[in-house]
Design a protein around this motif. Sequence first.
Motif, PDB file in Angstrom:
ATOM      1  N   HIS A  21      29.268 -67.488 -21.046  1.00 17.29           N
ATOM      2  CA  HIS A  21      30.566 -68.494 -20.174  1.00 17.29           C
ATOM      3  C   HIS A  21      30.663 -69.804 -21.026  1.00 17.29           C
ATOM      4  N   TRP A  27      25.449 -67.176 -18.032  1.00 14.84           N
ATOM      5  CA  TRP A  27      26.176 -66.125 -17.557  1.00 14.84           C
ATOM      6  C   TRP A  27      27.306 -65.603 -18.532  1.00 14.84           C
ATOM      7  N   ALA A  58      33.160 -62.872 -15.202  1.00 14.96           N
ATOM      8  CA  ALA A  58      31.637 -63.223 -15.318  1.00 14.96           C
ATOM      9  C   ALA A  58      31.170 -62.322 -15.396  1.00 14.96           C
ATOM     10  N   PRO A  60      26.449 -62.277 -14.600  1.00 11.51           N
ATOM     11  CA  PRO A  60      24.720 -62.630 -15.393  1.00 11.51           C
ATOM     12  C   PRO A  60      24.593 -62.442 -16.665  1.00 11.51           C
ATOM     13  N   MET A  86      34.169 -62.935 -10.925  1.00  8.01           N
ATOM     14  CA  MET A  86      33.447 -62.791 -10.943  1.00  8.01           C
ATOM     15  C   MET A  86      32.299 -61.472 -10.454  1.00  8.01           C
ATOM     16  N   SER A  89      26.279 -62.409  -8.196  1.00  9.18           N
ATOM     17  CA  SER A  89      25.480 -62.537  -9.416  1.00  9.18           C
ATOM     18  C   SER A  89      23.801 -62.419  -9.220  1.00  9.18           C
TER      19      SER A  89
END
Length: 102
Positions: A21, A27, A58, A60, A86, A89
């Motif tokens: 990322h 990420w 996005a 992890p 995203m 997480s």
Amino acid sequence: MAQVIENRTVLTARLVRTAAHPRLAGWDQAEVDVLAAEAVTGYADLLSRNVGQRLLLAVPSRLLADAAPGAILRTRARLAAPGEAMADSEPDPGTFTVDPPG
């Protein structure tokens, strides 16, 4: 700056490619083709409109460590900012899966 409302959508997507990322350490930025989407009870669904489209997601890095192009991802995700999705997480058990290409 526009504020995004609290939202979650379960996405099923085919992995096209990944790269580190550009702004988030730890990420990956996954380019995915969105195959299906489901609303999550109690949250706004802001990602279903992407079914049938390519999306930058996005994720992890540790969750994509063994994922290859063509793999099918299933994850809870949110629209974090306009055009930026995203994955969770710290996904709850069973809410992030990677099925190998095939």
